[in-house]
Design a protein around this motif. Structure first.
Motif, mmCIF file in Angstrom:
data_model
loop_
_atom_site.group_PDB
_atom_site.id
_atom_site.type_symbol
_atom_site.label_atom_id
_atom_site.label_comp_id
_atom_site.label_asym_id
_atom_site.label_seq_id
_atom_site.Cartn_x
_atom_site.Cartn_y
_atom_site.Cartn_z
ATOM 1 N N ILE A 2 -4.360 1.858 -2.868
ATOM 2 C CA ILE A 2 -4.280 3.260 -2.454
ATOM 3 C C ILE A 2 -4.589 3.393 -0.968
ATOM 4 C CG2 ILE A 2 -5.361 5.525 -2.718
ATOM 5 C CD1 ILE A 2 -5.725 4.882 -5.681
ATOM 6 N N SER A 3 -5.604 2.661 -0.517
ATOM 7 C CA SER A 3 -5.964 2.699 0.901
ATOM 8 C C SER A 3 -4.812 2.188 1.767
ATOM 9 C CB SER A 3 -7.224 1.862 1.133
ATOM 10 O OG SER A 3 -7.529 1.794 2.509
ATOM 11 N N TRP A 4 -4.191 1.102 1.328
ATOM 12 C CA TRP A 4 -3.055 0.557 2.081
ATOM 13 C C TRP A 4 -1.893 1.546 2.083
ATOM 14 C CZ3 TRP A 4 0.322 -4.227 0.415
ATOM 15 C CH2 TRP A 4 1.165 -4.578 1.476
ATOM 16 N N ARG A 5 -1.628 2.117 0.918
ATOM 17 C CA ARG A 5 -0.509 3.072 0.828
ATOM 18 C C ARG A 5 -0.752 4.283 1.727
ATOM 19 N NH1 ARG A 5 2.680 6.097 1.501
ATOM 20 N NH2 ARG A 5 4.296 6.986 0.138
ATOM 21 N N GLN A 6 -1.985 4.772 1.787
ATOM 22 C CA GLN A 6 -2.285 5.924 2.634
ATOM 23 C C GLN A 6 -2.127 5.599 4.114
ATOM 24 O OE1 GLN A 6 -6.231 6.931 1.295
ATOM 25 N NE2 GLN A 6 -5.495 8.293 -0.356
ATOM 26 N N SER A 7 -2.422 4.360 4.473
ATOM 27 C CA SER A 7 -2.285 3.959 5.880
ATOM 28 C C SER A 7 -0.824 3.899 6.326
ATOM 29 C CB SER A 7 -2.938 2.595 6.095
ATOM 30 O OG SER A 7 -2.187 1.561 5.462
ATOM 31 N N LYS A 63 -0.934 -7.603 3.533
ATOM 32 C CA LYS A 63 -1.174 -6.548 4.523
ATOM 33 C C LYS A 63 -1.059 -7.101 5.939
ATOM 34 C CE LYS A 63 -4.694 -3.817 3.725
ATOM 35 N NZ LYS A 63 -6.056 -3.372 3.324
ATOM 36 N N GLN A 100 -11.110 -2.096 -8.058
ATOM 37 C CA GLN A 100 -11.160 -2.391 -6.632
ATOM 38 C C GLN A 100 -9.760 -2.652 -6.089
ATOM 39 O OE1 GLN A 100 -13.859 -2.235 -4.548
ATOM 40 N NE2 GLN A 100 -12.264 -2.469 -2.984
ATOM 41 N N ARG A 156 -8.059 0.649 -5.646
ATOM 42 C CA ARG A 156 -8.562 1.347 -4.450
ATOM 43 C C ARG A 156 -7.989 0.735 -3.181
ATOM 44 N NH1 ARG A 156 -13.446 1.640 -7.560
ATOM 45 N NH2 ARG A 156 -14.172 -0.338 -6.681
ATOM 46 N N ASP A 157 -7.902 -0.589 -3.139
ATOM 47 C CA ASP A 157 -7.336 -1.249 -1.957
ATOM 48 C C ASP A 157 -5.865 -0.895 -1.785
ATOM 49 O OD1 ASP A 157 -9.765 -2.414 -1.485
ATOM 50 O OD2 ASP A 157 -9.263 -4.332 -2.435
#
Length: 361
Positions: A315-320, A258, A309, A312-313
């Motif tokens: 998915i969070s990165w993809r959404q950003s 990231k 986890q 979730r990380d």
């Protein structure tokens, strides 16, 4: 009466001696080049004779070979191919690659063999045989199945040094070796156990699976760090390769990835590739989780927690990475639409074919 020795006469004698040595060296180099690169007119045995000599006298043979390979033009190296003789195997380039593979097992010859294979790998057109210099060179940097006694830490330092100084021509090859650390698949061709009458040393290997996982993750950390330290204009190709193979990276590398693949530093092409590959990775994780449940595989609570986890990380990165302006949103949705079309079973093709057949009747 002999001439008295003077400083000028001494310099002249020394100069004559140097010219004679230079001429002799040039003749040797010419002979070596003809030995290695001249494979026409039935002279295919020359490379085998040279390889046999180099296995017996590796210090001299590798010195000559390295000198010839480094002095050859790209055109010469590309033209330096192999020749298959029925009942006798491959000759030419493949014989030289085989020689370097055999001698690279010995730590004292690893450096020369690596340099020869690297130069050949940068100028290679051969794809037909198992003796391909690119594959052989990349295998030298595996943490396991490397077929050399040189410790992985020393080989990793050499690879990172090459990465930090790589030219545009060399970058794809070096990144291939760097990503190959994660694959841990060695060459299908094993080197000789007895080379030139000497027993080859044992291949270096980690002692445990935990050590293997540790050194592999640490190596990838350092590869990412080295790519990050490259000048911005030289980061595009390494980032493109990393994004393409992002599904191979272990979970602990998520944060360094990231940090390397920051949205504001990526081109639209790379950003689109990153979205697509993260989507692919998330789909794979979803399929694997479902498959484990369907087959009755019961992971430990700790493993489930870590995997959840990681998801979730991701998915969070993809959404950003979602676009914010209207044009980018339209482009992103267009990409998704065409990807969905490409993933279908092409049932529409049969419908169109039937429609076309009916219309012509």
């Amino acid at each position: 009466q002999s001439r008295p020795h003077t400083p000028v006469a001494g310099l002249q004698n020394a100069s004559s001696g140097l010219r004679a040595k230079s001429k002799k060296s040039t003749e040797r180099l010419t002979t070596l080049n003809s030995l290695i690169f001249c494979l026409d007119n039935g002279e295919y045995l020359t490379s085998r004779v040279f390889a046999a000599y180099s296995e017996i006298n590796p210090a001299r043979g590798l010195f000559w070979l390295k000198y010839a390979i480094e002095g050859a033009t790209p055109e010469q190296l590309l033209a330096f191919g192999g020749k298959f003789v029925y009942g006798d195997g491959w000759h030419g380039r493949q014989e030289v690659i085989r020689l370097c593979q055999n001698l690279a097992q010995f730590p004292e010859h690893f450096k020369d063999c690596e340099a020869i294979l690297f130069r050949l790998s940068c100028h290679e057109a051969e794809t037909r045989t198992g003796y391909i210099s690119k594959e052989t060179w990349c295998n030298l940097f595996l943490p396991i199945f490397s077929q050399t006694a040189v410790p992985f830490e020393d080989r990793l330092k050499l690879l990172l040094s090459k990465l930090s100084e790589a030219s545009e021509l060399e970058l794809p090859l070096i990144m291939k070796a760097a990503i190959g650390i994660l694959e841990m698949v060695g060459s299908p061709v094993t080197p000789l156990e007895i080379v030139g009458g000497r027993q080859a040393p044992l291949e270096w290997r980690p002692q445990t699976n935990q050590e293997l996982a540790h050194i592999t993750t640490n190596a990838i950390y350092q590869v990412i760090k080295t790519v990050r330290s490259l000048p911005p204009e030289r980061q595009h190709l390494p980032k493109k390769i990393i994004i393409k193979d992002i599904h191979r990276f272990p979970r602990p590398c998520l944060e360094p990835l990231k940090n390397l693949l920051r949205t504001q530093e990526l081109t639209e092409e790379l950003l689109s590739d990153l979205r697509r590959n993260l989507d692919y990775l998330l789909r794979r994780l979803e399929v694997n989780t479902k498959r484990d449940g369907d087959t009755g595989i019961d992971s430990s609570n700790g493993e489930k927690t870590n995997r959840n986890q990681a998801v979730r990380d991701l998915i969070s990165w993809r959404q950003s990475l979602e676009p914010t302006n209207l044009d980018d949103i339209a482009d992103a949705h267009a990409d998704e639409y065409y990807e969905e079309l490409a993933a279908e079973d092409f049932e529409a093709t049969d419908i169109l074919r039937r429609f076309s057949d009916e219309s012509t009747e």
